[in-house]
Motif scaffolding. Structure first.
Motif, PDB file in Angstrom:
ATOM      1  N   ALA A 151       0.832  -1.207   0.000  1.00 30.32           N
ATOM      2  CA  ALA A 151       0.000   0.000   0.000  1.00 30.32           C
ATOM      3  C   ALA A 151       0.863   1.251   0.000  1.00 30.32           C
ATOM      4  O   ALA A 151       0.578   2.220  -0.718  1.00 30.32           O
ATOM      5  N   LYS A 200       1.969   2.291  -3.234  1.00 27.19           N
ATOM      6  CA  LYS A 200       0.855   2.616  -4.127  1.00 27.19           C
ATOM      7  C   LYS A 200       0.455   1.463  -5.052  1.00 27.19           C
ATOM      8  O   LYS A 200       0.127   1.667  -6.219  1.00 27.19           O
ATOM      9  N   PRO A 242      -1.934  -1.037  -6.701  1.00 23.50           N
ATOM     10  CA  PRO A 242      -3.363  -0.882  -6.984  1.00 23.50           C
ATOM     11  C   PRO A 242      -4.227  -1.675  -5.990  1.00 23.50           C
ATOM     12  O   PRO A 242      -3.869  -2.784  -5.588  1.00 23.50           O
ATOM     13  N   VAL A 243      -5.369  -1.091  -5.629  1.00 23.63           N
ATOM     14  CA  VAL A 243      -6.247  -1.686  -4.627  1.00 23.63           C
ATOM     15  C   VAL A 243      -6.690  -3.095  -5.025  1.00 23.63           C
ATOM     16  O   VAL A 243      -6.745  -3.993  -4.189  1.00 23.63           O
ATOM     17  N   TYR A 244      -6.984  -3.310  -6.298  1.00 22.73           N
ATOM     18  CA  TYR A 244      -7.450  -4.642  -6.703  1.00 22.73           C
ATOM     19  C   TYR A 244      -6.375  -5.702  -6.469  1.00 22.73           C
ATOM     20  O   TYR A 244      -6.685  -6.851  -6.144  1.00 22.73           O
ATOM     21  N   LEU A 249      -4.014  -5.437  -4.057  1.00 27.00           N
ATOM     22  CA  LEU A 249      -3.964  -5.580  -2.596  1.00 27.00           C
ATOM     23  C   LEU A 249      -5.066  -6.523  -2.114  1.00 27.00           C
ATOM     24  O   LEU A 249      -4.825  -7.391  -1.272  1.00 27.00           O
ATOM     25  N   LYS A 250      -6.261  -6.363  -2.653  1.00 25.62           N
ATOM     26  CA  LYS A 250      -7.390  -7.225  -2.260  1.00 25.62           C
ATOM     27  C   LYS A 250      -7.113  -8.684  -2.647  1.00 25.62           C
ATOM     28  O   LYS A 250      -7.412  -9.602  -1.888  1.00 25.62           O
ATOM     29  N   GLU A 260      -4.522  -9.983  -0.239  1.00 29.17           N
ATOM     30  CA  GLU A 260      -5.146 -10.146   1.073  1.00 29.17           C
ATOM     31  C   GLU A 260      -5.972 -11.432   1.112  1.00 29.17           C
ATOM     32  O   GLU A 260      -5.927 -12.184   2.091  1.00 29.17           O
TER      33      GLU A 260
END
Length: 88
Positions: free
Chosen positions: A61, A64, A66-68, A70-71, A74
């Protein structure tokens, strides 16, 4: 031998953390140069038993990621278990 320059396992001063820092550096340099980077991970039993998922996600994170992604990562950490058998 040049082959072992990037070897992190079983070397003094090298660890899961050091290899991830090296990989992050290569990816960041390639992003700056607009070079596509592809990575293949080989899961060797026991290699990342001590990896701390929260620290890995926080580092991604911070860089930077990308959120997708990271998800996705996770979700890979969820529900993981370890087992060990001895003798019979």
């Amino acid at each position: 031998m040049v082959f072992f320059l990037n070897q992190h396992g079983f070397r003094e001063g090298k660890s899961t953390e050091s290899v991830m820092h090296s990989l992050s550096k290569v990816i960041e340099e390639n992003m700056y140069k607009k070079i596509f980077t592809s990575v293949l991970f080989l899961d060797i039993s026991g290699a990342f038993d001590c990896a701390w998922p929260s620290a890995i996600l926080a580092a991604l994170a911070k860089r930077k990621c990308p959120v997708y992604i990271l998800k996705l990562i996770e979700n890979l950490f969820k529900g993981r278990t370890a087992s060990m058998t001895t003798g019979d």
